[in-house]
Every structure is written in C-alpha cells, then in structure tokens.
Design a protein around this motif. Structure first.
Motif, PDB file in Angstrom:
ATOM      1  N   TRP A 131       0.809  -1.217   0.000  1.00 56.48           N
ATOM      2  CA  TRP A 131       0.000   0.000   0.000  1.00 56.48           C
ATOM      3  C   TRP A 131       0.842   1.268   0.000  1.00 56.48           C
ATOM      4  N   LYS A 158      -4.716  -2.592   6.150  1.00 55.12           N
ATOM      5  CA  LYS A 158      -5.966  -2.048   6.688  1.00 55.12           C
ATOM      6  C   LYS A 158      -6.015  -0.535   6.468  1.00 55.12           C
ATOM      7  N   TYR A 160      -6.657   3.052   4.872  1.00 54.87           N
ATOM      8  CA  TYR A 160      -7.592   3.827   4.061  1.00 54.87           C
ATOM      9  C   TYR A 160      -7.018   5.243   3.891  1.00 54.87           C
ATOM     10  N   TYR A 197      -9.934   2.594   0.237  1.00 51.88           N
ATOM     11  CA  TYR A 197      -9.136   1.455   0.681  1.00 51.88           C
ATOM     12  C   TYR A 197      -7.898   1.326  -0.216  1.00 51.88           C
ATOM     13  N   THR A 224     -10.459  -6.983  -1.669  1.00 55.77           N
ATOM     14  CA  THR A 224     -10.390  -5.833  -2.590  1.00 55.77           C
ATOM     15  C   THR A 224     -11.622  -5.713  -3.472  1.00 55.77           C
TER      16      THR A 224
END
Length: 540
Positions: A131, A158, A160, A197, A224
């Motif tokens: 991410w 996790k 966002y 997300y 996802t």
C-alpha cells in the motif's frame, strides 16, 4: 525492457521484514535475463550512515514538503534509486509518527525523478509493492496515462486514504483524469470506487493486481472486491538460500564444529552434535556486537534487560542441557502468531518437558504488550525458551541446520518465506493452514514421507501444542536406533496415530522427510518467479 520496482524497504539499504528481500531478488533474476531494472526506495537515513562507495547524487528539487535529493546506489547487483530529504531521512522505517508523510514525500520524489528523465530512459514497467506505493502509482498514472503499472500485495493492509492524501497532498486536482480498470475517470471517481481502501485503489489503477501465492489470491479478491477477480494474478516468492553456501559460511564462523558441517551430517545423526553446540555454547557466545538492533529505543530497552535468561544488551544465557529444538523467525507481530505460541507454551512444555524453543525475532515497537509477553515467558520458562531480539548472523543459519522443526503459527500469511528457509536446511515446518503456507508446506499425515511438515488451524492452541510436539518427537527418533527402548518410548509419546504408524512401518521416515523438505524448497527459485513476472508483464 526497463522495469522499476517501488518498495519501501530493501535488503541492500534498510530492512525490517520479508518485503525487503522480494523486489531486489526478483530484480536480480530479471537482470540476469537481460532486462534493465531499478529499485526505487526511500532513504530512511541510509545515506547519512553510509561510508562505502557506489553512491552518487543525481538530482535535487523542491516539493511541497521541502527539498529532496535523488541518489543512485550501484553497489548492489541491481541499481537502487534512493529518494532522500525531509521525513525520508528519519531512521525508523515504519514509525507511525512519520509514516504517511514518508509515503507522500516518497511519491513526490518518484514523480520528479520520472519527469526529469528523458523519455528513452523512462521505464516500460512500474511494479509497486504494498500500500505504501499506491500514492506513487496515482501520481505516475496522472503523468502518463499509458504507463504499464502493476500493483503487488505482499500483505493485505488495513489502510484507508483520505481523498486529500491522494490528490491535494500530492499536488493533484481530484478532477484530473486517469486510466484504470473502468477506463478514463477522474481521480475522485476512482477514489470513490475504492472507498479509500489502499489495496483496492492500487488494484483499480493497475494493469494487473498481483499477490505472492495462489492460495492468497482468494483472500485478496475477498478483501479488494469481486469485480477484481479476473484482474488478479500472483508471482510466487522464492528463496536464495543454498545449503552449500550456508555450510561454508558456518565453517568460517564456527570452525570447532567443521567436521559436522556437511549435507550428509545435517540430514543424519550428526545433526544432534550441531544442536548441542548451538544450545550449550553458540547461543551464549554470540558474535561481537550481536544482536544487531537498528532502533535506538529498542537497543536501550535491551541494554537494561538483564533478568535471567537475559544477560543485558539483548544477549542470553545458553541452555543448561540439550533437547529437541524448535525455532521460529520473523517480525514481532501478532500476524505471525507469536501470541498463539505463547498461549500454547504451558501445554507444549507439559507434553514435552525437555523441549527447547529458540525465537529469532526482528523487533517492532508497534506492539509493546507482545514484546513484554515474550520477555515474561522467557523468564518464566527459563529451561525451555530463549529469544533473541534483532539480527544474530553468527547463529541464524546454525539454528536452521540444528533444529528438529520450524514453527510458523501465523494468523494469516501471504507466502511465508521462513518455511522455505527451514526446508532448505532439512527442517520440516509446523505451519498454519493459511495463505502461502498452505502451499509450501505439504502435510506428512496426508502425503507420508514426501511431506514437509504439518498443518494446523490458525489460532488453535490445542492443535499447535500437539502438532508441534508430535513433529518434534517424530524427527527426534532419527537420533536413536530403530526398535531400541529409547526409540520405542519416543514413538509411544507421539499423539497422532498416522505419524506413529508411519514410523513403525518405516523408521527411516524422518530422514526421508528431511530430503523431501530440501527437494520442495528447490522448486521455489527466483528464476521461476521472474519467468512468471515476464508472462504477466507481456500481457496488456
């Protein structure tokens, strides 16, 4: 073809976990095949502490967050591009205090580096990892709508983002148009499709969403979105460990056991002599300046820790006597199931009082309560448990070739590289049936001597205690003459009927399992992973 890997850590600059191994290793394999590869990383203070050669300053520029610099680091086998300046110079890689700012500044640095390059020097493929690379992918997609972007999830996050995180904070207008899975839409529209997300946003903007094992694909799709199901593929991780190399290195570090450091010895009876040496001497006499701990705060914590079996500065006492050995490696994290092992520990010792467990862990401050639990268990179970926080090169390989088994009780595990490292050294693995561990570990109870360990249900303390002690006893029979009184006693202590019957029908079963472990590990090579990557890159 030119390929960029975006990764927040690298084995050649700053490393915390397994992610640091993957892009450089895959890059090395691709380079060997003739492709031009660059690894793009944040500085994390590496440049300020580096005293070697091969480091060249390329560019500097101003950003929303201050002045940044781009360095080229050519000492590793794959060229690294290091983005430095502002919060990127902070030493701790994943400090919550700086992490989101680091991600954004790194993204801006990558954008400026891309823009300053002549078109012929720009990459054909950009491969983001986890991410932390998503804001970089947003920026790059906004610059060049035709870029071939690939986003790989090594561990589902996790995280966002707010809309500001991926637009205004990066100097972008939310109305800017970018290409993604649903064609040309505004950044705002893709943000809303992702609900912020991070992993879904990365998947929506990539040509292909990737992960690290076939089994983990299902979890990635579930998290996802099922609209990404046909958009997901995987490139398996691998290991660079070679048993011959490990043994040669150990001969230099531990010349006193040189006579036992051969493949035949560690498969057979002489492995017990290596174990005795590790538990009674090498563990106590770590190499100079070991364990190596990068985080200053954690070093200070270890310096004060001198309650037996700890002796200060992260060092520990050796065990008082030999015993069947279990090892566990990896980050201090509940994801790795360390807390499950601790909860099961009293039962493990009750079943097998002579067991020795050695934890070789990379400390992460994010869960201080877990660290304290590990320390407390080490003190309480002084005859059975030792933990080394930090890197201990003098015993890391030694522990693998000495152990009866490795334990990997992960709650979830995308791949589980530690299992392959164990199997390279002929040690079966007791592993949770999850993610990549469900693939790399082959259950002996189902497949017999071609198996490489046992599977347990994640978070099940009862299964862990019984599976682990059974596996340890199964392998311990190798050190006793079949049908001798001692051998029969060991077999009778095994709880699982299938394992008992396998030994009775074939007392050489542990030897064959060791060989199966080595054979299984050989199937996971970076060359094979690179071939899979090229097949994926070759698509649209």
């Amino acid at each position: 073809m030119k390929i960029w890997f975006l990764t927040f850590e690298s084995k050649d600059t700053k490393k915390v976990g397994g992610l640091a191994e993957v892009p450089p290793r895959l890059g090395e394999a691709l380079k060997k095949m003739g492709y031009e590869v660059e690894i793009i990383v944040p500085n994390h203070g590496f440049i300020q502490g580096y005293r070697g050669d091969g480091l060249v300053r390329l560019y500097s520029f101003k950003t929303l967050y201050g002045d940044l610099e781009v360095y080229m680091y050519t000492k590793p086998s794959v060229k690294h591009i290091i983005i430095s300046g502002s919060v990127l110079d902070e030493l701790e890689i994943y400090s919550p205090k700086y992490l989101m700012d680091k991600v954004k500044v790194w993204a801006l640095g990558i954008k400026h580096y891309y823009e300053v390059l002549e078109e012929r020097r720009r990459p054909d493929i950009i491969h983001g990892n986890d991410w932390l690379s998503v804001p970089s992918l947003v920026l790059l997609r906004s610059i060049d709508k035709s870029l071939r972007l690939y986003y790989q999830i090594h561990l589902l996050s996790k995280t966002y983002f707010s809309l500001e995180d991926v637009t205004y904070d990066l100097g972008l207008d939310p109305s800017n148009k970018i290409y993604g899975l649903y064609g040309l839409k505004s950044i705002r529209e893709y943000y809303e499709l992702s609900n912020g997300y991070a992993d879904r946003l990365g998947g929506l903007l990539s040509n292909k969403l990737l992960t690290v094992s076939k089994n983990y694909v299902r979890e990635v799709v579930r998290r996802t979105g099922f609209d990404l199901e046909d958009h997901v593929d995987y490139i398996p991780n691998a290991t660079t460990w070679r048993l011959d190399d490990i043994l040669e290195k150990l001969k230099t570090i531990h010349p006193e056991i040189k006579q036992y450091l051969s493949i035949d010895s560690i498969i057979g009876y002489d492995r017990i002599n290596i174990r005795k040496y590790l538990l009674l001497k090498a563990l106590r006499d770590l190499g100079k300046n070991e364990p190596i701990v990068d985080d200053r705060g954690f070093r200070e914590f270890l310096e004060k820790l001198d309650i037996p079996p700890f002796t200060g500065k992260g060092r520990v006492e050796g065990f008082n006597e030999d015993g069947p050995l279990v090892i566990m490696t990896g980050r201090v994290s509940r994801q790795k199931g360390i807390h499950v092992l601790l909860r099961a520990f009293e039962d493990i010792v009750s079943i097998l009082p002579e067991i020795k467990v050695l934890l070789l862990l990379l400390p992460v401050w994010s869960d201080l309560s877990l660290i304290n639990d590990i320390v407390e268990h080490s003190i309480l179970f002084r005859e059975n448990l030792r933990v080394i926080f930090g890197r201990a090169p003098s015993i890391y390989g030694l522990a693998h070739i000495a152990s009866n088994t490795m334990v990997a009780p992960s709650i979830y595990e995308p791949f589980g590289l530690i299992a392959l490292e164990s199997m390279v050294c002929g040690s079966p693995v007791v592993a949770s049936y999850t993610g990549g561990l469900a693939e790399t570990v082959v259950d002996i109870r189902r497949y017999g001597v071609i198996g490489t360990g046992l599977h347990i249900t994640p978070s099940d303390c009862f299964e862990l205690a019984h599976g682990l002690t059974d596996m340890v006893l199964f392998m311990e029979t190798l050190y006793y003459k079949p049908w001798s009184r001692e051998w029969i006693r060991l077999v009778e202590r095994i709880d699982n009927r299938v394992l008992r019957e396998l030994l009775i029908s074939n007392p050489r079963a542990p030897l064959l399992v060791r060989k199966s472990c080595m054979k299984r590990a050989d199937q996971y090579s970076w060359d094979n992973s690179a071939k899979k990557a090229l097949l994926i890159y070759g698509g649209k």
